[in-house]
Design an enzyme around this catalytic site. Structure first.
Site, mmCIF file in Angstrom:
data_model
loop_
_atom_site.group_PDB
_atom_site.id
_atom_site.type_symbol
_atom_site.label_atom_id
_atom_site.label_comp_id
_atom_site.label_asym_id
_atom_site.label_seq_id
_atom_site.Cartn_x
_atom_site.Cartn_y
_atom_site.Cartn_z
ATOM 1 C CE LYS A 103 0.344 6.072 0.170
ATOM 2 N NZ LYS A 103 1.059 5.371 1.319
ATOM 3 C CG HIS B 118 10.785 -7.634 -34.047
ATOM 4 N ND1 HIS B 118 10.187 -7.885 -34.979
ATOM 5 C CD2 HIS B 118 10.934 -8.738 -32.522
ATOM 6 C CE1 HIS B 118 11.122 -9.334 -35.706
ATOM 7 N NE2 HIS B 118 11.740 -9.333 -34.297
ATOM 8 C CD GLU C 45 8.204 2.882 -3.499
ATOM 9 O OE1 GLU C 45 7.916 1.141 -3.831
ATOM 10 O OE2 GLU C 45 7.075 4.154 -2.781
ATOM 11 C CE LYS D 225 6.807 -2.332 6.511
ATOM 12 N NZ LYS D 225 8.355 -1.271 6.724
ATOM 13 N N GLY E 241 8.809 -2.965 1.869
ATOM 14 C CA GLY E 241 7.336 -3.382 1.152
ATOM 15 C C GLY E 241 8.004 -3.328 -0.636
ATOM 16 N NE ARG E 242 12.132 1.156 -2.465
ATOM 17 C CZ ARG E 242 11.641 1.981 -0.975
ATOM 18 N NH1 ARG E 242 10.521 1.821 -0.995
ATOM 19 N NH2 ARG E 242 12.412 3.324 -1.129
ATOM 20 C CD GLU F 134 -4.402 2.802 -3.225
ATOM 21 O OE1 GLU F 134 -4.105 2.623 -2.437
ATOM 22 O OE2 GLU F 134 -3.608 3.852 -4.345
HETATM 23 C C1 G6Q Z 1 7.046 0.017 -0.908
HETATM 24 C C2 G6Q Z 1 6.219 0.892 -0.589
HETATM 25 C C3 G6Q Z 1 4.759 0.895 -1.082
HETATM 26 C C4 G6Q Z 1 4.242 -0.225 -0.311
HETATM 27 C C5 G6Q Z 1 2.761 -0.492 -0.763
HETATM 28 C C6 G6Q Z 1 1.791 -1.198 -0.372
HETATM 29 O O1 G6Q Z 1 8.652 -0.050 -0.604
HETATM 30 O O2 G6Q Z 1 6.311 0.795 0.633
HETATM 31 O O3 G6Q Z 1 4.899 0.466 -2.723
HETATM 32 O O4 G6Q Z 1 4.879 -1.611 -0.671
HETATM 33 O O5 G6Q Z 1 2.422 0.954 -0.208
HETATM 34 O O6 G6Q Z 1 1.880 -0.770 1.373
HETATM 35 P P1 G6Q Z 1 0.894 -1.450 2.570
HETATM 36 O O7 G6Q Z 1 2.034 -2.910 2.403
HETATM 37 O O8 G6Q Z 1 1.201 -1.120 3.766
HETATM 38 O O9 G6Q Z 1 -0.026 -2.019 1.868
#
Ligand code: G6Q
Length: 546
Positions: A509, A389, A358, A211, A272-273, A217
């Site tokens: 971070k 199990h 989250e 996003k 994001g989620r 990462e």
């Molecule tokens: C989700 C969070 C988080 C996000 C990641 C990736 O709700 O905000 O998990 O999706 O940190 O972020 P980017 O899509 O910006 O790389």
């Protein structure tokens, strides 16, 4: 903020009534509740968006459900739902609308943010995704050397990974089997190395899903992917045929070297989620095709409509969300398990961990006050029957109360009918054993030696829901996802927290960036952290140098 949300939660009439009701019901056993009402197993059920919910095995009576619905009403759930669906900026700490429901709104609908109808924008991107994924799947989109794309690598993390990775596994039955789809998320170089070790770069498409397009990462893995690909194909121009981006940040995408013509956008009102059905789902669409993706959107939409339009007493996300509050805040349950009895849903619990924890792992209210009640429990789970199990022991005989969601489908997608019957029999047996247990008298009647009786007693009274769908299809997966999205929303409204921000991930971070500078080769400065971190840095530097 309306007065509906200004009374502290624990001072609300329905909350106080629930407290008194809890005192009356806390020791009542599910065996008694079932004995008192022979219709309970059929009465305490609800249906919506093709999913059936049995909530009869909960430590709740019709009065409990009615008090929980009162609490939802007192907390302004209907008003908040309207606000979400109409594009109000309910993510107050980030001053953003929360409109994942617009991602699956039908063409022709109007949902406005700041006076702009966003639905046509959504469909414009969906149309571009359809054209692109069709070209890749048909072989019309060629790699730089003229070869067909046979592999897709989604590079993203968190919300830009977990949803697509979960959906890829969940919908494998509907996927193009000769297209390999892999996911790289971890900054650990092993993730990329193992995901690509058997892939031919000339036949590989990398989707950089981010996003913000700044996540360390993802940017690190994307740079590594570019080196891998350009190194193998020997020409920077290969990037345009092998990289596409999914992002809201066009300038960063351009800077990375991806032509905005190969970028699929989304918007700041998609968290994001909550983004697996936005362009972040490009890998899903590549795997299952645009028509199946549309069907998934249809399932999400059906649950949106069910949630928006159904009275609380018959509303799946509301019933499940409020029962979650009942256990977290009155019974003191600190965790909840999600146990899909479907191998395709193997990653669904991990996906829900992010979605739920989250979103609702917060300890201050919208107004910034410390909450005086528990918010989200820890969510965990594994597919049945494997869990039986291992950790089911604790569910049955441990000292914690852990409510369970069982998820299953009446129709199977693979052979054989007998195996499917056995799978479902196991799920029903687990739910029944948790609820009703086995008394000491029953254990003795089996001829058990007295010294073992206590060990073989199952006290029961352990609550669960059973969610039953007809068949795992793109549409039922969509409905299931939206069910939990709205459950999260329901709980967040009652707890009075912002379910759509995630400030809790920021500190780590920032610190990681500072520590990374201390680990760069040649960094010989004495690190300026706490004594533990300093000593670990020194030990790591020394070990790495050997
Ligand atoms: C989700 C969070 C988080 C996000 C990641 C990736 O709700 O905000 O998990 O999706 O940190 O972020 P980017 O899509 O910006 O790389």
């Amino acid at each position: 903020m309306s007065t509906a949300t200004s009374t502290p939660l624990t001072a609300r009439r329905a909350w106080l009534a629930l407290g008194a009701h809890y005192d009356a019901i806390r020791d009542v056993h599910l065996r008694e509740l079932f004995a008192a009402d022979p219709e309970r197993g059929t009465r305490m059920t609800a249906e919506g968006a093709s999913l059936f919910l049995d909530y009869s095995k909960h430590r709740a009576t019709p009065e409990t459900l009615s008090l929980l619905a009162d609490l939802a009403r007192e907390c302004g759930l209907s008003e908040r739902t309207k606000a979400m669906f109409s594009g109000e900026k309910i993510n107050v700490t980030e001053n953003r609308a929360v409109l994942h429901v617009a991602l699956r709104a039908a063409r022709g609908t109007t949902i406005s943010v700041d006076g702009v109808n966003v639905v046509p924008l959504v469909h414009e991107v969906l149309d571009r995704m359809r054209a692109f994924t069709t070209a890749v799947r048909d072989g019309a989109w060629k790699g730089f050397t003229g070869r067909q794309i046979r592999n897709v690598v989604n590079i993203g993390i968190g919300g830009s990974d977990l949803g697509p990775a979960m959906a890829h596994r969940a919908l494998a039955h509907y996927s193009k089997r000769d297209l390999t789809v892999r996911f790289v998320s971890n900054v650990d170089g092993t993730d990329f190395a193992e995901a690509t070790r058997d892939l031919d770069p000339a036949e590989t498409l990398c989707i950089v899903s981010s996003k913000t397009f700044t996540t360390i990462e993802t940017m690190t893995n994307a740079a590594r992917a570019r080196e891998w690909l350009v190194g193998a194909l020997g020409d920077e121009r290969a990037v345009s045929r092998h990289f596409v981006a999914v992002s809201t940040n066009e300038s960063a995408v351009r800077k990375f070297g991806i032509d905005p013509a190969n970028m699929f956008g989304f918007w700041d009102w998609v968290g994001g989620r909550y983004s697996m059905d936005s362009a972040i789902g490009l890998s899903t669409m590549l795997a299952i095709g645009a028509d199946n993706f549309d069907a998934m959107l249809g399932g999400l939409r059906a649950m949106d409509e069910h949630f928006r339009d159904t009275p609380f007493e018959r509303n799946l996300p509301v019933i499940m969300g409020m029962l979650g509050i009942w256990y977290a805040d009155f019974f003191g349950a600190q965790s909840a398990a999600v146990l899909p009895y479907d191998q395709y849903l193997a990653r669904f619990p991990s996906y829900l961990q992010q979605l739920i924890m989250e979103s609702n792992g917060k300890s201050v209210t919208l107004g910034g006050d410390r909450v005086r009640y528990a918010t989200s429990p820890v969510i965990w789970g594994e597919p049945g029957t494997n869990g039986q199990h291992s950790f089911h022991q604790l569910l049955h005989q441990g000292t914690s109360l852990i409510p369970v969601d069982f998820i299953a489908f009446t129709k199977r997608l693979n052979p054989s009918a007998a195996q499917h019957d056995l799978l479902i029999a196991n799920m029903l047996a687990q739910a029944a054993a948790l609820a009703f247990g086995k008394t000491a008298a029953e254990v003795r009647a089996e001829g058990t030696a007295e010294a073992l009786v206590a060990h073989r007693v199952f006290e029961g009274n352990r609550p669960s829901s059973v969610i039953l769908g007809d068949k795992l299809t793109p549409a039922t997966l969509g409905a299931l996802i939206a069910l939990y999205e709205h459950l999260v929303f329901t709980q967040g409204v009652v707890w009075g927290i912002d379910s759509f921000d995630q400030w809790g991930v920021e500190l780590g971070k920032t610190l990681a960036n500072r520590i990374a500078a201390d680990l760069t080769p040649g960094a010989d400065t004495t690190p300026l952290h706490d004594s533990s971190t300093n000593a670990l840095i020194s030990r790591y530097r020394a070990g790495r140098a050997q």
